[in-house]
Scaffold this active site. Sequence first.
Site, PDB file in Angstrom:
ATOM      1  N   TYR B 140       0.857  -1.215  -0.085  1.00  0.00           N
ATOM      2  CA  TYR B 140       0.024   0.058   0.025  1.00  0.00           C
ATOM      3  C   TYR B 140       0.678   1.283   0.009  1.00  0.00           C
ATOM      4  O   TYR B 140       0.751   2.356  -0.855  1.00  0.00           O
ATOM      5  CB  TYR B 140      -0.989  -0.074   1.165  1.00  0.00           C
ATOM      6  CG  TYR B 140      -2.462  -0.379   0.842  1.00  0.00           C
ATOM      7  CD1 TYR B 140      -3.309   0.174   1.562  1.00  0.00           C
ATOM      8  CD2 TYR B 140      -2.598  -1.518   0.255  1.00  0.00           C
ATOM      9  CE1 TYR B 140      -5.012  -0.035   1.208  1.00  0.00           C
ATOM     10  CE2 TYR B 140      -3.889  -2.072  -0.023  1.00  0.00           C
ATOM     11  CZ  TYR B 140      -4.837  -1.053   0.481  1.00  0.00           C
ATOM     12  OH  TYR B 140      -6.303  -1.723   0.271  1.00  0.00           O
ATOM     13  N   GLU B 147       2.156   6.340  -6.930  1.00  0.00           N
ATOM     14  CA  GLU B 147       1.154   7.251  -7.619  1.00  0.00           C
ATOM     15  C   GLU B 147       1.238   8.631  -7.329  1.00  0.00           C
ATOM     16  O   GLU B 147       1.246   9.461  -8.214  1.00  0.00           O
ATOM     17  CB  GLU B 147      -0.160   6.877  -6.913  1.00  0.00           C
ATOM     18  CG  GLU B 147      -0.525   5.308  -7.429  1.00  0.00           C
ATOM     19  CD  GLU B 147      -1.851   4.959  -6.717  1.00  0.00           C
ATOM     20  OE1 GLU B 147      -2.596   5.639  -6.387  1.00  0.00           O
ATOM     21  OE2 GLU B 147      -2.014   3.526  -6.441  1.00  0.00           O
TER      22      GLU B 147
END
Lengths: 299, 218
Positions: B140, B147
């Site tokens: 994660y 991102e």
Amino acid sequence: MWHMSVEILDAKTKDKLCFLDKVRTYFFSSYPQWYPARQSIRLDPKGKSLKDEDVLQHLPVGTTATFYFRDLGAQISWVTVFLTEYTGPLVIYLMFYFRVPFIYAPKYDFTTSKHWVVHLACMCHSFHYVKRLLETLFVHRFSHGTMPLRNIFKNCTYYWGFAAWMAYYINHPLYTPPIYGEQQIRLALIVFLFCQIGNFSIHVALRNLRPPGSKTRKIPYPTKNPFTWIFLLVSCPNYTYELGSWLGFTLMTQCLPVAFFTLVGFIQMTVWAKGKHRSYLKEFRDYPPLRSPILPFVL
Amino acid sequence: MFKAAHSDVAPKRKKGPGALATAYLVIYNVVMTAGWLVIAVGLVRAYLARGSYHGLYYSIEKPLKFFQTGAILEVMSRVFLTWAVTHSVREVQSEDSVLLFVTAWTVTEIIRYSFYTFSLLNHLPFLIKWARYTFFFVLYPMGVTGELLTIYAALPYVQKTGLYSVTLPNKYNFSFDYYTFLILIMISYIPLFPQLYFHMIRQRKKVLGHVEDYSKVE
């Protein structure tokens, strides 16, 4: 004198809370943090909340009744919520209309638009919300006194946010008036006014169904006022007219954010209309079959 | 007079998806697992062939695009990152941050889809379940970092070219600034990512908490 003893248990833990003779007020005096509006008292832990009008002796209980309590959380009156959520758009739009500093470039501060449709739009928008405020104060008869407190934040974000977004573009120095000019604006204004009168007529008709202070529900029917004849085809014509008003406003301003606001409002009102329609059908055996929730024959 | 004949009442069976739905879901998940494996293999081969991470994006560009868009049910951020950022802004495609999130997604997805496949067939190996609820601790943050860095890298180009932006005046009286939008997206990670992360941690406790019970059931 008919006497009974009442036991109230917490709906989740089943702990005994107290013994009572009269329900909500006495409950409140023992538990001052739970004013009557936030008490949900039921016969079944997962059942529907009993109403203030329900008579103890008429409930399916014996001489010892067990009720279940649930805290509904902090409550706020519908009137307060409506007044707050409608005053916001009124004030906010005017701030954009008068081009208050820090919104547009400084050279435009306190200037006015050269397009008359912008002035018209401001009048319509303001009229709409003043109408809503007055209806809240003098026309509507609410079924419920209160709603959960968090609703006011949700509702105000929606109304105030969209008002600011729309007002920003309509009152922008670079605003482009409708393509078809005068014709488009005139048609839009007629639609808008027609629907405003329609919406008001429905609100009055619904109010008159209900004697002051009562919470009875009856089937609404067309009255002498032609604007109410739409009841023949629709269960919630107040929403139908509301949609019409905003379609008129969209046409008048030719502004995409307004179209978007109209769409979102339409979706929400359709959900409410379908719910209301369903409760009418459930409650009244003789409910007119021709009616649709919000759009004649369609939806 | 009260005694209800409880023995006559059939025990409540949990209603799962019907046969057709299950078949569809199995196929869907197998295909997704395969697709992500293809991407993973593609990445490894490209690296071995080139000897560096440079240009790895191009080697897996096609299947990546296909499997991302095909999964309409996927979380919006994935599609957005692939198309609206990485694809749209050419300059970003050679960034290391792209590799970071693609790797994170790839590993996550392989585990996730095998998890679903096995679950549907009612034959879930504990290892897959454990992997699903443990790898995310690293994957994660890795994915999010990739991102965010990618979006950040795209910013100057978006501002310079006015990509996807609409300015006033126009006949719809509407405007949209993609640059500001991207910044808002980045800010939205601040409340969203911790929520997702802690949700997974809570799920992990729930699912893996009773390890002793589970091994008895298996």
